[in-house]
Design an enzyme around this catalytic site. Structure first.
Site, short mmCIF file in Angstrom:
data_model
loop_
_atom_site.label_atom_id
_atom_site.label_comp_id
_atom_site.label_asym_id
_atom_site.label_seq_id
_atom_site.Cartn_x
_atom_site.Cartn_y
_atom_site.Cartn_z
N GLY A 249 -48.44 13.76 -22.51
CA GLY A 249 -47.34 14.15 -23.37
C GLY A 249 -46.22 13.13 -23.36
N LEU A 602 -45.45 14.69 -1.68
CA LEU A 602 -46.31 15.81 -1.32
C LEU A 602 -47.78 15.46 -1.29
CD1 LEU A 602 -44.52 18.57 -3.41
CD2 LEU A 602 -44.46 18.31 -0.93
N PRO A 604 -49.93 11.80 -1.58
CA PRO A 604 -49.96 10.36 -1.85
C PRO A 604 -50.96 9.98 -2.94
CG PRO A 604 -49.87 10.76 0.51
CD PRO A 604 -50.08 12.10 -0.14
N GLN A 610 -49.19 8.58 -10.43
CA GLN A 610 -48.03 8.69 -11.32
C GLN A 610 -47.20 7.42 -11.31
OE1 GLN A 610 -45.98 12.07 -12.52
NE2 GLN A 610 -46.67 13.31 -10.80
N GLY A 674 -38.35 14.01 -8.42
CA GLY A 674 -39.38 13.76 -9.42
C GLY A 674 -39.92 12.34 -9.33
N GLU A 677 -41.28 9.65 -13.77
CA GLU A 677 -40.58 8.72 -14.67
C GLU A 677 -39.97 7.52 -13.97
OE1 GLU A 677 -38.84 11.38 -18.16
OE2 GLU A 677 -38.86 12.46 -16.26
#
Length: 717
Positions: A249, A602, A604, A610, A674, A677
């Site tokens: 998304g 949380l 790796p 990400q 987070g 990003e």
């Protein structure tokens, strides 16, 4: 140039590089991995109820105006045609919260590509043919799609995306800049960018006994449910939205989009289930884009590199449909200590599609400009770019004065420099070669705020010893199922194998959208709270559990209601090595390395995925991705993956991602920030800075394509 060892910093809570031996911190494979690789995971367009019809939208072909008439006779005569919906016969909708969803309700055309009709037929092929046969007559009006720094209708908005004030000023910037011994004044431009997820925006809608069910490709089924209920005058319990698997998304599925509304309208009108997958060539006009930005950065500093003045001023566009302002100057309020500063945004409403979120909105384009300017100042002062950043490390957040909950940017820079082999580095440009290619290295910092939202969750203990966790989280490819299971297992003190998790349906406990890198922190907090309560109840329970088990629910809205007294941000450092062909002007990235400080990691395995995904997207932003609005027709010209060039495997080198595991008690029970990003934010600047080091050429206009670079390379031998 200074070659002294890089100084250290004491940013607050201790940074560690070891992960605890608990479920929340272990490298765990994705729970849905087998389903995805075997093709059994079902996406929105892969649900086909009996009697399903297919829809195909008709976009406007003018830049602005109104519809005068439709001729649908030939279209409806085609085999398999069911109907054509227009503003003349479509179901009436209540006024939406998002004006971009006011579809087929009137004759207005606010921009090229706005949907004016919807063809419905028995098959996908027939629907496409019906749409092509519809004839639309328009009354055209003069349109304006061109953003310029001197546009007469630029204005200062009240706020920008994220709710930040549009402007902020401290001290006397003009006086400090004029008095500074060293100054830089440069303008950087980022073109429109498009999200282009692999899975297109799609929805399958079904009405049964007054209840609407929609399988939607969305980053937040709760939000889509609420919007559909309001549009169609239904109770929230009369709508179910399922977003079980989502094929990417990057922000463009973070708000309700036309496919869900149009599919539901068509299903209600025809009395049949309807499936609609928006054609990729139409996405640029209807699902948002990163707005272009013109960014002026001014830096004033002492001869030893201490900033005395900083200004970051941005011009961008929005649509006439609704206001969305890219907050590109906001990161400058966080990054560096400067006693005199000015940041601001101006925007102009043009006849363009509505811009929206794209991965790291604001931070990604804003940090390209700021981190390029910092590099330029380092060159001007002959100071190592890392050393310059360290010299301007703030003790508190510059804009608000709040203490940082944790800030390990200096640690990221130092650890990255060691891993990358930054020193010794000859700062002279265009002196290092690999065969016939010029070689350069660059660095940039990154930041992204910590966003958290209230969420519901439910934890249930079965009589047979199993557990079930329910929360309407959305897994957009990030591994949310897996990480939420780890959080639950850690709170309950049981192996992950004993936990079943249910996500991706609005019939589950409400949860916020998967956006703003807030998903895990928000959903996980509610899951942790529910599971902690359940664990406590089970400890106090004597004897066997009842046949229907034991359930605890949690709501974290109260915990998130008050603003934090701390400035909460993730930070990172990006390093790039590029090789430039002086004959063709082609830039190839040889190495990318990132080090991040993003709270407690949380998992790796999924975190690394990400981070490198964001860095890859940043590589595209730097070298290949860019869009243009045709001033004659008012449309985006690169409207598919043939014209809009995202990185492919051949473009992506071996990318390394590392992190500093922070112990930050001021976030949530898991200590997480987070990570979706932060990986993109500094990549483009690091690459641009490396290109300058390789060639001596400073390009301030993304993407760094050969046509922009080659004319400057004639003198480089």
């Amino acid at each position: 140039m200074s070659q002294d060892p890089l100084p250290s910093a004491n940013p607050g809570p201790t940074a560690t590089r070891s992960a605890p031996a608990s479920p929340a911190g272990a490298s765990v494979a994705r729970r849905e991995g087998r389903e995805k690789v075997t093709g059994t995971a079902r996406y929105a367009a892969e649900h086909t109820p009996p009697g399903c019809a297919y829809a195909w939208p008709v976009p406007a072909t003018i830049g602005r105006g109104r519809v005068l008439a439709f001729d649908t006779r030939a279209a409806l005569a085609l085999p398999g045609a069911c109907t054509v919906l227009t503003h003349e016969n479509a179901p009436c909708l209540a006024p939406p919260d998002d004006p971009a969803l006011e579809l087929l309700q009137n004759d207005r055309v606010p921009h090229h590509g706005w949907y004016v009709a919807l063809a419905v037929a028995d098959t996908l092929e027939a629907a496409r043919a019906v749409a092509a046969a519809i004839r639309v007559t328009y009354e055209t009006e003069t349109h304006d799609v061109r953003l310029t720094a001197g546009h007469p209708h630029l204005y200062t908005p009240e706020s920008v995306n994220g709710g930040y004030p549009a402007t902020s000023e401290h001290g006397d910037f003009d006086g400090a800049f004029a008095a500074a011994p060293a100054t830089l004044d440069a303008t950087y431009t980022v073109p429109p960018l498009h999200n282009h997820p692999m899975e297109p925006h799609a929805a399958t809608a079904l009405w049964k006994d007054g209840h609407l069910t929609v399988h939607d490709s969305s980053q937040g089924a709760t939000l889509v449910r609420d919007e559909l209920a309001a549009l169609f005058g239904l109770g929230k319990d009369e709508v179910t939205v399922v977003s079980e698997h989502v094929g990417g998304g990057f922000g463009c599925k973070g708000t309700p989009r036309p496919q869900a509304v149009l599919a539901a309208m068509a299903a209600r009108y025809t009395g049949r289930p309807v499936k609609l997958a928006l054609p990729r060539r139409q996405l640029a006009a209807v699902v948002g884009h990163r707005a272009p930005t013109l960014q002026r950065v001014r830096l004033g500093a002492t001869h030893d590199g201490v900033l005395t003045a900083l200004a970051h001023e941005v011009a961008t566009h929005t649509s006439t449909v609704k206001e969305f302002v890219e907050q590109a100057a906001v990161p400058a309020r966080v990054m560096y200590a400067a006693p005199h500063s000015r940041t601001g945004h101006r925007v102009v409403a043009l006849d363009v599609p509505s811009p929206s979120w794209m991965r790291a909105p604001g931070e990604a384009p804003g940090m390209f400009a700021l981190e390029s300017a910092v590099d330029e100042l380092a060159v001007l002062l002959d100071i190592d770019p890392i050393d310059l950043r360290v010299r301007n490390e703030p003790g508190t957040e510059p804009d608000s004065g709040r203490p940082f909950s944790s800030r390990h940017l200096v640690d990221c820079l130092q650890d990255g420099a060691r891993r990358f082999g930054w020193l010794p580095r000859d700062p002279r440009p265009a002196v290092r070669r690999a065969g016939g290619l010029l070689v350069g290295t660059g660095v940039a910092a990154a930041t992204y705020p910590v966003y958290l939202g209230g969420s519901d969750a439910e934890a249930h203990a079965d009589a047979d010893g199993g557990y079930r966790v329910r929360v309407n989280a959305t897994d957009i490819g990030t591994g949310a199922r897996t990480v939420l299971t780890q959080i639950a297992a850690a709170a309950l003190g049981v192996p992950e194998s004993r936990i079943r998790i249910e996500i991706g349906s609005s019939d589950l406990p409400d949860a916020p959208v998967a956006g703003g890198s807030a998903g895990t922190g928000s959903w996980g907090w509610a899951v942790h709270k529910a599971c902690t309560a359940l664990a406590g109840r089970l400890r106090d329970h004597d004897g066997p559990l009842p046949a229907d088990g034991v359930t605890e629910t949690a709501d974290t809205r109260q915990e998130n209601a008050e603003p934090s007294p701390y400035a909460r941000h993730a930070f990172g450092a990006h390093f790039a090595e590029v090789r430039v062909d002086t004959v063709t002007g082609t830039v190839r990235v040889h190495r990318l390395l990132g080090v991040f400080a993003a709270g407690h990691i949380l998992n790796p395995r999924t975190a690394r995925s990400q981070f490198i995904g964001g860095m890859t997207m940043g590589l595209g932003m730097a070298l290949t991705e860019g869009s243009t609005l045709d001033p004659a027709f008012g449309d985006f010209t690169p409207n598919d993956l043939a014209g809009y060039h995202v990185p492919v495997c051949a473009d992506v080198p071996a990318i390394e991602a590392y992190w500093i595991d922070e112990d930050d008690p001021h976030l949530n029970p898991m200590g997480t920030k987070g990570i979706g990003e932060i990986g993109i934010v500094g990549t483009a600047a690091a690459i641009a800075n490396a290109v300058r080091h390789a060639t001596g050429v400073r390009l301030r206009d993304l993407p760094l394509t050969p046509d922009k670079l080659l004319p400057h390379l004639a003198s480089v031998t």
